[in-house]
Design a protein around this motif. Structure first.
Motif, PDB file in Angstrom:
ATOM      1  N   SER A 193       0.799  -1.249  -0.018  1.00 22.42           N
ATOM      2  CA  SER A 193       0.135  -0.059   0.099  1.00 22.42           C
ATOM      3  C   SER A 193       0.925   1.343  -0.037  1.00 22.42           C
ATOM      4  O   SER A 193       1.582   1.437   0.779  1.00 22.42           O
ATOM      5  N   PRO A 194       0.890   2.072  -0.921  1.00 20.57           N
ATOM      6  CA  PRO A 194       1.595   3.428  -0.987  1.00 20.57           C
ATOM      7  C   PRO A 194       1.277   4.123   0.172  1.00 20.57           C
ATOM      8  O   PRO A 194       2.209   4.806   0.798  1.00 20.57           O
ATOM      9  N   PHE A 195       0.020   4.352   0.757  1.00 20.46           N
ATOM     10  CA  PHE A 195      -0.333   4.825   2.040  1.00 20.46           C
ATOM     11  C   PHE A 195       0.614   4.372   3.174  1.00 20.46           C
ATOM     12  O   PHE A 195       1.017   5.112   3.796  1.00 20.46           O
ATOM     13  N   LEU A 196       0.238   3.092   3.251  1.00 19.61           N
ATOM     14  CA  LEU A 196       1.296   2.559   4.314  1.00 19.61           C
ATOM     15  C   LEU A 196       2.796   2.830   4.255  1.00 19.61           C
ATOM     16  O   LEU A 196       3.245   3.293   5.411  1.00 19.61           O
ATOM     17  N   ASP A 197       3.029   2.775   3.009  1.00 22.28           N
ATOM     18  CA  ASP A 197       4.628   3.179   2.916  1.00 22.28           C
ATOM     19  C   ASP A 197       4.869   4.469   3.468  1.00 22.28           C
ATOM     20  O   ASP A 197       6.008   4.540   3.921  1.00 22.28           O
ATOM     21  N   ARG A 241       4.782   4.656   7.136  1.00 23.45           N
ATOM     22  CA  ARG A 241       5.968   4.030   7.770  1.00 23.45           C
ATOM     23  C   ARG A 241       7.338   5.038   7.700  1.00 23.45           C
ATOM     24  O   ARG A 241       8.072   5.227   8.531  1.00 23.45           O
ATOM     25  N   LYS A 242       7.536   5.788   6.546  1.00 21.42           N
ATOM     26  CA  LYS A 242       8.445   6.617   6.270  1.00 21.42           C
ATOM     27  C   LYS A 242       8.216   7.909   7.361  1.00 21.42           C
ATOM     28  O   LYS A 242       9.509   8.403   7.658  1.00 21.42           O
ATOM     29  N   LEU A 243       7.118   8.156   7.697  1.00 21.44           N
ATOM     30  CA  LEU A 243       6.904   9.224   8.595  1.00 21.44           C
ATOM     31  C   LEU A 243       6.898   8.742  10.229  1.00 21.44           C
ATOM     32  O   LEU A 243       6.767   9.522  11.066  1.00 21.44           O
ATOM     33  N   GLY A 271      -1.518  -0.312  13.832  1.00 20.77           N
ATOM     34  CA  GLY A 271      -1.883  -1.017  14.852  1.00 20.77           C
ATOM     35  C   GLY A 271      -3.577  -1.244  14.815  1.00 20.77           C
ATOM     36  O   GLY A 271      -3.999  -0.867  13.876  1.00 20.77           O
ATOM     37  N   SER A 272      -3.997  -1.937  15.694  1.00 16.93           N
ATOM     38  CA  SER A 272      -5.358  -2.528  15.966  1.00 16.93           C
ATOM     39  C   SER A 272      -5.843  -1.858  16.873  1.00 16.93           C
ATOM     40  O   SER A 272      -5.435  -1.586  18.085  1.00 16.93           O
TER      41      SER A 272
END
Length: 89
Positions: free
Chosen positions: A42-46, A49-51, A56-57
């Motif tokens: 997912s580009p959004f998750l990438d 993570r970079k930020l 989490g859940s």
């Protein structure tokens, strides 16, 4: 909604919990919820993570009860509640 891949992202803004006469507002908190058909890139998750924003859940309902009811069992939610307090104020 992402074209070509079964992924949807929703954002909860102005997180507010209320119960009886109690109310908690976390105006500066945004919860991003990603729904996917299976685990996929997912580009959004990438970007998150970079930020250094961790995924989490959580249950928003249980978090609300834990933040409003002093007698509720909340040990499991304390780390998240501390993060909410830190970010939300």
């Amino acid at each position: 909604v992402r074209r070509g891949i079964a992924e949807r992202i929703t954002f909860d803004l102005m997180l507010t919990f209320s119960r009886r006469n109690k109310r908690r507002v976390y105006a500066d908190v945004v919860i991003a919820e990603i729904k996917q058909a299976g685990r996929q890139s997912s580009p959004f998750l990438d970007v998150m993570r970079k930020l250094n924003l961790r995924e989490g859940s959580l249950s928003k309902y249980c978090t609300g009860i834990a933040s409003l009811e002093p007698g509720a069992k909340s040990n499991r939610f304390r780390p998240f509640l501390r993060r909410l307090e830190k970010v939300g104020h």
